[in-house]
Design a protein around this motif. Sequence first.
Motif, PDB file in Angstrom:
ATOM      1  N   ARG A  33     -33.511 -46.314  17.552  1.00  0.00           N
ATOM      2  CA  ARG A  33     -33.174 -46.203  18.983  1.00  0.00           C
ATOM      3  C   ARG A  33     -33.669 -45.073  19.611  1.00  0.00           C
ATOM      4  O   ARG A  33     -34.353 -45.603  20.748  1.00  0.00           O
ATOM      5  N   THR A  34     -34.062 -44.386  18.838  1.00  0.00           N
ATOM      6  CA  THR A  34     -34.788 -42.998  19.880  1.00  0.00           C
ATOM      7  C   THR A  34     -36.135 -43.321  20.095  1.00  0.00           C
ATOM      8  O   THR A  34     -36.795 -43.283  21.192  1.00  0.00           O
ATOM      9  N   ARG A  35     -36.678 -44.032  18.965  1.00  0.00           N
ATOM     10  CA  ARG A  35     -38.301 -44.686  19.328  1.00  0.00           C
ATOM     11  C   ARG A  35     -38.218 -45.627  20.363  1.00  0.00           C
ATOM     12  O   ARG A  35     -39.228 -45.490  21.242  1.00  0.00           O
ATOM     13  N   LEU A  36     -37.307 -46.466  20.484  1.00  0.00           N
ATOM     14  CA  LEU A  36     -37.338 -47.550  21.347  1.00  0.00           C
ATOM     15  C   LEU A  36     -36.950 -47.157  22.915  1.00  0.00           C
ATOM     16  O   LEU A  36     -37.769 -47.293  23.942  1.00  0.00           O
ATOM     17  N   GLU A  47     -28.085 -49.272  25.740  1.00  0.00           N
ATOM     18  CA  GLU A  47     -27.728 -49.030  24.295  1.00  0.00           C
ATOM     19  C   GLU A  47     -26.942 -47.902  24.048  1.00  0.00           C
ATOM     20  O   GLU A  47     -26.154 -47.684  23.625  1.00  0.00           O
ATOM     21  N   THR A  48     -27.825 -46.727  24.782  1.00  0.00           N
ATOM     22  CA  THR A  48     -27.469 -45.390  24.263  1.00  0.00           C
ATOM     23  C   THR A  48     -26.047 -44.968  25.079  1.00  0.00           C
ATOM     24  O   THR A  48     -25.387 -44.320  24.732  1.00  0.00           O
TER      25      THR A  48
ATOM     26  N   ALA B 265     -33.552 -53.727  12.663  1.00  0.00           N
ATOM     27  CA  ALA B 265     -34.878 -54.739  12.433  1.00  0.00           C
ATOM     28  C   ALA B 265     -35.098 -55.262  14.002  1.00  0.00           C
ATOM     29  O   ALA B 265     -36.303 -55.495  14.180  1.00  0.00           O
ATOM     30  N   VAL B 266     -34.170 -55.690  14.577  1.00  0.00           N
ATOM     31  CA  VAL B 266     -34.583 -56.111  15.885  1.00  0.00           C
ATOM     32  C   VAL B 266     -35.089 -55.123  16.796  1.00  0.00           C
ATOM     33  O   VAL B 266     -36.169 -55.311  17.420  1.00  0.00           O
ATOM     34  N   MET B 267     -34.558 -53.980  16.822  1.00  0.00           N
ATOM     35  CA  MET B 267     -35.202 -52.899  17.670  1.00  0.00           C
ATOM     36  C   MET B 267     -36.622 -52.588  17.312  1.00  0.00           C
ATOM     37  O   MET B 267     -37.624 -52.306  17.936  1.00  0.00           O
TER      38      MET B 267
END
Lengths: 54, 290, 173
Positions: A33-36, A47-48, B265-267
């Motif tokens: 999540r953080t990388r994205l 999302e966050t 995995a999707v992310m």
Amino acid sequence: MTHLPYIAAAYALAVLVPAAYGLAAMRRLRLARTRLAALDPRPARRETRRETRR
Amino acid sequence: MTAETSAAPGGFEMAPRAAMFRSVDALSSLATPAPPKAPGRSLHRFANPGRFLRLAGALQPWLTAGGLILTAAGLVWGLVVAPADWQQGDAVRIMYVHVPAAWLASAGYLGLAVCSVLSLVWRHPLADLAAAEIGPVGAAFTGICLATGSLWGKPMWGAWWVWDARLTSVLVLFFLYLGHIALIRAFDDPTRGYRAGAILALVGVVNLPIIKFSVDWWNTLHQPATISLTGAPSMYLGMLWPLALTALGYTLVFAALVTARTRAAVMERRIRALLMAAAAREDGAVQVAA
Amino acid sequence: MTRKRRRLYWLLACGLGVGSAAALALSAFRDNLVFFVLPSDLAAQHPGPDRTLRLGGLVAEGSVVRGSEDGHPLARFRITDGRDAVPVTFSGILPDLFREGQGVVALGTLGRDGVFHAAEVLAKHDETYMPKDVAEALKQKGLWNPKAGPPPPASTWNTLAPAKAGAPTKAGG
């Protein structure tokens, strides 16, 4: 309690293995999540935001 | 939940399997009441990663919390409250972790097989990712089943391990999971890995009826099924309740693990795609500048 | 769409092939996959004295004699499947679940004297699970003799109220 060592070992395995998997999955999710969010703030923000609201 | 199981105790062996189906297949069938005007054919409506992330993210806390609460309640009930068996004594308490793990090992493989069909026939991109994530979780539950079975067998049968048809077929299931984990990650081109993994998973499906019926078809040291669809379970109800709780709880835990891993995995796939796009843009910019 | 359908049919055909191959292989190996032979199989086969095999069945009621030989515990009993019975000797520690009427699997050789010399005895437990007080209640009422055979149908006892069975179940943990 009879056969206590066997019972304790079985319950420990049955609790610890899924727990380890759960912690690993949580860490992997957080990292992803953080990388994205760093790469592409737009969808990640949604999302966050949902996460922090909870 | 309680009313349901007591009304049809015989039907309860299938319950985790059915629930598993629903959860593993969450990618495709979870949101059947989805917006009707969604484009495309029914299955590919859920191939949209954004929609999957939203749905799975909303589902995740329920799966996790439900799984943790039910499993904890069932384990404490089985360990402290439930009566000891008249001939096995307290060793029977290992059943409350062994049996759910065994059911999940098979049900998880069934979920893997469903993903493999979706992957091979419909080329569903989320099924590929889910299949790769079910493998390690299923292998872990099969490992728990084998280890707790061993811990139960030593004091009761007098042996850690015997090569009877039931134990051997579950060991084969474990190796099928390991083979799938290795094969699906063995190729540089992930698509080829997904195809190969799906084929292996589908060939391995023949093992599932062998596991289920091994105790009926052959003489085995392992006893036949206690809970069947046709008859009353030959188990005292005070022992059946904690087993039902842990079975349901383990099913939710399995589903929660697979959901969380598939979300990640999707992310991760999206991250890879973005990085590659950025690298290509940089490449292009360098070429233009030169 | 047609490509998908073709892939689906192809997959179904492959599944049919793999499934029938597995079924054929399993039926061919059927006899070799048994973990143990029954006393009546042994009577029909007459295996040589050198062949190690597993003999399974119930411990015959009233057949267990526990003694000792050269300071080692030596147990003699008969394993029966209802039709034939084979006398067995075993020197060693029997598993906790060993008792008359219990299913056991013995690994050993059949001697020329017709006695099976076991090197290892495993106990087999059945698929019924019941608390001690329920088992006692069934025995007291004469509904079940564990030495003679399996318990009565589960529906007759698995909802047995703990009060009827003596002590409350919840105290049994």
